[in-house]
Design a protein around this motif. Structure first.
Motif, mmCIF file in Angstrom:
data_model
loop_
_atom_site.group_PDB
_atom_site.id
_atom_site.type_symbol
_atom_site.label_atom_id
_atom_site.label_comp_id
_atom_site.label_asym_id
_atom_site.label_seq_id
_atom_site.Cartn_x
_atom_site.Cartn_y
_atom_site.Cartn_z
ATOM 1 N N GLU A 1 98.717 29.383 7.739
ATOM 2 C CA GLU A 1 98.387 28.488 8.839
ATOM 3 C C GLU A 1 98.544 27.038 8.404
ATOM 4 N N THR B 1 98.052 22.872 9.998
ATOM 5 C CA THR B 1 97.599 21.996 11.068
ATOM 6 C C THR B 1 98.344 20.679 10.961
ATOM 7 N N ARG C 1 100.260 30.808 12.037
ATOM 8 C CA ARG C 1 99.396 30.001 12.895
ATOM 9 C C ARG C 1 99.727 28.515 12.744
ATOM 10 N N ARG D 1 98.486 24.730 14.322
ATOM 11 C CA ARG D 1 97.542 23.954 15.116
ATOM 12 C C ARG D 1 97.908 22.482 14.980
ATOM 13 N N THR E 1 96.048 18.262 15.468
ATOM 14 C CA THR E 1 94.931 17.394 15.837
ATOM 15 C C THR E 1 95.234 15.977 15.371
ATOM 16 N N SER F 1 94.600 26.904 21.121
ATOM 17 C CA SER F 1 93.442 26.022 20.952
ATOM 18 C C SER F 1 93.920 24.586 21.063
ATOM 19 N N ASN G 1 90.427 29.597 17.479
ATOM 20 C CA ASN G 1 89.619 28.786 16.562
ATOM 21 C C ASN G 1 88.124 29.060 16.652
ATOM 22 N N SER H 1 89.006 19.537 12.090
ATOM 23 C CA SER H 1 88.986 20.564 13.128
ATOM 24 C C SER H 1 88.320 21.833 12.642
ATOM 25 N N ARG I 1 88.239 25.095 11.414
ATOM 26 C CA ARG I 1 89.340 25.841 10.807
ATOM 27 C C ARG I 1 88.796 27.059 10.091
#
Length: 511
Positions: A196, A198, A247, A249, A251, A275, A424, A508, A510
């Motif tokens: 994953e 982000t 994954r 993500r 932010t 999310s 999430n 975030s 996580r």
């Protein structure tokens, strides 16, 4: 005669940008020969600070005061202060705490090892604050705190001018990385075991603006926007092509830059998770105008509606500030209205904090503490009710959970493990019969819902051992961690208080 290498510890406060900067500081120190501290007092303590909240100063100086007698009893110990508060206060830190050895800013974190050595040799404090970025941080060595989930910076700085936020003046104007560099880092992380990533930026969906006019942008940026898409939508889709990346993500986005093509990219790219953290700050158009947030309630709720239409299972979180100067009871009721309409799965809520140097600090209408507190408590009560109701909708669902390290504070007592669902949400689950490691995946059925977590107390349905779990297992032979956070630990970072700003989002939630 051989001497033991000097040890270090990093203490981090604030937003996800600081968390990721601390990973780089760890990488820099280890490249310079330092090793992470164990149980003994470290030889070097680095404070990576935040300047957004009013209590940031008191918190730092309180911690520095506690360290003074420790340093007096530890010959050769050094203390360094970096981050946003260091960028803001500069020489003030050494004046108030003369036992500090090094002060460095947000633009020159790569200087830390040299500054420590210079201070040691000269036996005097070294203060070095740059006004603009010296080296893009992603080019620096990085010691990742998690082998299975990682931050990837796509930009630094911010071009917004929110009246409550001091971050742009401390982090500078937005500068973007080329897409090829970002994707190369993502691919390298996946190769090392990460499942994953982000994507990280002060205003992540403004990605591309840092290149200036499109005609002057790199060819790869022009190629990913040739169909009229935004650069950020193109970057999300490109992440969908990275083999082994499960994954994705990001932010934090800003509502003013949130375009339909980003929603489409989220919905159509299988590994982009359902999310979204999108700061609201206030539901009142009048307050948003005073905040210099260039969207209004209708625009914000329209984005929420489109996201839910395209991604029905999306969990949406937000930031909200209560008690901004001039906020009336009617303004606050508009915020409660948006909270009811948006039905956030959770919200990072803050009482307005006056920060010297921001326009809001000198605005008329600064509210009494008791008024702000009463509104804040009403907001918390409403959001708790909504969070619980939204979590109850998860009962009976089967979820694939990425097993986390250190997220469930009561796991040992309850004999559970914890991790994050695709949206999430934090899930505590029964320990399976077969061995499972952080970074592995488990399939579970939700049996109980609380406002801030889910529980799966039926037997785990499946365990999927992963490359990420292998990477975590290999990491255990490396010794203790050297980054201590002013927040929960970051196996992946747990849910923590955000910087009260739309441009400096929380670390975030996580897994």
């Amino acid at each position: 005669m051989e001497t033991s290498p000097r040890t270090y510890e990093i203490r981090t406060y604030g937003c996800q940008m600081n968390v990721h900067d601390s990973e780089r500081l760890s990488g820099l120190l280890e490249a310079a020969g330092y090793v992470r501290a164990g149980e003994a007092e470290p030889d070097v303590v680095v404070f990576n600070t935040c300047a957004v909240r009013e209590n940031a100063d008191n918190r730092l100086y309180g911690n520095l005061g506690h360290l003074r007698p420790v340093k007096d009893g530890h010959p050769g110990m050094q203390i360094a202060v970096g981050g946003c508060l260091a960028q803001k206060d500069r020489d003030t830190i050494v004046k108030r705490a003369p036992w500090v050895d090094v002060v460095f800013g947000t633009h020159n974190i790569g200087s830390l090892p040299a500054l420590l050595e210079r201070s040691r040799v000269r036996s005097e404090a070294q203060v070095e604050i740059e006004e603009s970025l010296v080296t893009f941080p992603s080019t620096l060595p990085t010691r990742r705190e998690s082998p299975y989930a990682a931050w990837v910076s796509i930009s630094v700085g911010c071009n917004n001018t929110c009246t409550f936020c001091i971050v742009p003046s401390l982090r500078g104007k937005e500068k973007d990385r080329r897409p090829g560099e970002i994707l190369a880092e993502v691919e390298a992380l996946v190769g090392e075991g990460a499942l994953e990533i982000t994507l990280l930026g002060q205003n992540v969906n403004a990605y591309g603006s840092g290149f200036g006019a499109l005609s002057a942008a790199p060819d790869e940026v022009r190629a990913m926007t040739a169909d009229g898409s935004s650069a950020f939508a193109g970057l999300l889709r490109a992440c969908g092509t990275v083999e082994g990346l499960e994954r994705v993500r990001f932010t934090s986005p800003h509502p003013k830059d949130f375009t339909d093509d980003v929603i489409a990219a989220m919905a159509e790219t299988p590994n982009v998770m359902p999310s979204l953290h999108m700061p609201l700050q206030s539901g009142s158009d009048a307050v948003l105008k005073a905040m210099r947030r260039s969207y209004r309630q209708e625009r914000y709720l329209g984005i929420i509606e489109k996201v839910r239409a395209a991604i029905p299972d999306a969990a949406i979180t937000t930031d909200i500030i209560v008690g901004f100067p001039g906020e009336t009871e009617e303004d606050f009721e508009q915020t409660l209205h948006v909270v009811r309409e948006a039905r956030f799965s959770s919200a990072f809520t803050f009482q307005y904090s006056k920060r010297p140097g921001t326009p809001a600090a000198t605005m008329d209408g600064q509210l009494p503490k008791e008024v702000v507190q009463e509104r804040y408590e009403r907001l918390i009560a409403l959001q708790e009710e909504i969070s619980w109701a939204e979590n109850k909708k998860q009962l009976g669902r089967t979820l694939e959970v990425l097993v986390a390290e250190g997220e469930g504070r009561k796991d040992e007592a309850t004999r559970r493990l914890s991790g994050r669902a695709p949206d999430n949400r934090l899930v505590h689950f029964q320990v399976p019969d077969e061995p499972v490691r952080p970074g592995d995946m488990v399939t579970v059925e939700v049996t109980y819902a609380a406002p801030h977590h889910l529980v799966a107390d039926k037997p785990v349905q499946t365990v999927r051992r992963t490359r990420a779990g292998d990477a975590w297992e290999a990491r255990q032979a490396e010794g203790p961690k050297g980054v201590a956070l002013g927040m929960p630990t970051i196996g992946r970072p747990a849910q923590v208080p955000a910087a009260a700003s739309g441009c400096a989002a929380p670390a975030s939630p996580r897994a």
